[in-house]
Design a protein around this motif. Sequence first.
Motif, PDB file in Angstrom:
ATOM      1  N   GLU A  60       0.833  -1.198   0.000  1.00  8.07           N
ATOM      2  CA  GLU A  60       0.000   0.000   0.000  1.00  8.07           C
ATOM      3  C   GLU A  60       0.870   1.250   0.000  1.00  8.07           C
ATOM      4  O   GLU A  60       1.818   1.340   0.775  1.00  8.07           O
ATOM      5  CB  GLU A  60      -0.909   0.023   1.227  1.00  8.07           C
ATOM      6  CG  GLU A  60      -1.921  -1.110   1.228  1.00  8.07           C
ATOM      7  CD  GLU A  60      -2.778  -1.109   2.469  1.00  8.07           C
ATOM      8  OE1 GLU A  60      -3.950  -0.671   2.373  1.00  8.07           O
ATOM      9  OE2 GLU A  60      -2.281  -1.540   3.528  1.00  8.07           O
ATOM     10  N   HIS A  67      -2.460   7.610  -2.741  1.00  3.71           N
ATOM     11  CA  HIS A  67      -2.987   6.419  -2.089  1.00  3.71           C
ATOM     12  C   HIS A  67      -3.439   5.379  -3.112  1.00  3.71           C
ATOM     13  O   HIS A  67      -4.292   5.652  -3.942  1.00  3.71           O
ATOM     14  CB  HIS A  67      -4.164   6.847  -1.193  1.00  3.71           C
ATOM     15  CG  HIS A  67      -4.643   5.791  -0.276  1.00  3.71           C
ATOM     16  ND1 HIS A  67      -5.924   5.331  -0.289  1.00  3.71           N
ATOM     17  CD2 HIS A  67      -4.008   5.099   0.701  1.00  3.71           C
ATOM     18  CE1 HIS A  67      -6.074   4.403   0.644  1.00  3.71           C
ATOM     19  NE2 HIS A  67      -4.925   4.251   1.257  1.00  3.71           N
ATOM     20  N   HIS A  68      -2.821   4.215  -3.088  1.00  3.80           N
ATOM     21  CA  HIS A  68      -3.222   3.091  -3.941  1.00  3.80           C
ATOM     22  C   HIS A  68      -2.579   1.819  -3.393  1.00  3.80           C
ATOM     23  O   HIS A  68      -1.780   1.876  -2.457  1.00  3.80           O
ATOM     24  CB  HIS A  68      -2.821   3.318  -5.409  1.00  3.80           C
ATOM     25  CG  HIS A  68      -1.362   3.166  -5.668  1.00  3.80           C
ATOM     26  ND1 HIS A  68      -0.446   4.156  -5.385  1.00  3.80           N
ATOM     27  CD2 HIS A  68      -0.652   2.115  -6.145  1.00  3.80           C
ATOM     28  CE1 HIS A  68       0.765   3.739  -5.712  1.00  3.80           C
ATOM     29  NE2 HIS A  68       0.669   2.506  -6.163  1.00  3.80           N
ATOM     30  N   HIS A 102      -9.034   1.907  -1.023  1.00  4.26           N
ATOM     31  CA  HIS A 102      -8.244   2.245  -2.218  1.00  4.26           C
ATOM     32  C   HIS A 102      -9.160   2.512  -3.405  1.00  4.26           C
ATOM     33  O   HIS A 102     -10.099   1.764  -3.652  1.00  4.26           O
ATOM     34  CB  HIS A 102      -7.259   1.131  -2.538  1.00  4.26           C
ATOM     35  CG  HIS A 102      -6.172   1.030  -1.522  1.00  4.26           C
ATOM     36  ND1 HIS A 102      -5.164   1.948  -1.416  1.00  4.26           N
ATOM     37  CD2 HIS A 102      -5.970   0.134  -0.523  1.00  4.26           C
ATOM     38  CE1 HIS A 102      -4.367   1.613  -0.417  1.00  4.26           C
ATOM     39  NE2 HIS A 102      -4.838   0.519   0.144  1.00  4.26           N
TER      40      HIS A 102
END
Length: 157
Positions: A60, A67-68, A102
């Motif tokens: 992560e 953010h992904h 996500h």
Amino acid sequence: MELRGDDVVLRPVADGEGEVLDRIVREPEVAAWWSPPEDFAGMLAIVFEGEVVGAIQFYEETDPEFHHAGIDVFLTARHQGKGLGTDAVRTLARWLVAERGHHRLTIDPAAANTAAIRSYRKVGFRPVGIMRAYGRDHRTGRWQDALLMDLLADELT
């Protein structure tokens, strides 16, 4: 943590299962794409009909601006081509979207790994582009290209 797909269960690798996964990752059909990891801690075992048939992991990016999550997966040769890898990736992807928040996932198979690419497309991943000389083939020492693929949450099938 235990995640249930249509056919597979994903759960933390249990004591003693590292040997099973090490044998799988050394199969010629798997070793063509995977280097044996030092250990399998942090991976989730892929279980089909009570048998460990592979492993899947995620990482992560926690920076809020980027953010992904990314996914890696391998499956024993005798269970490839049966939809189990697709089920495992879809199951983990759904959890990463629903539980970890996500909006985007990535996966980066070797560009020549057409079976993996076909499987990831079934989940909804789309090609982004070729990453040239991305990973070293542990058997030959040569650099090989990879295909960066991504999936947005609303594209998940």
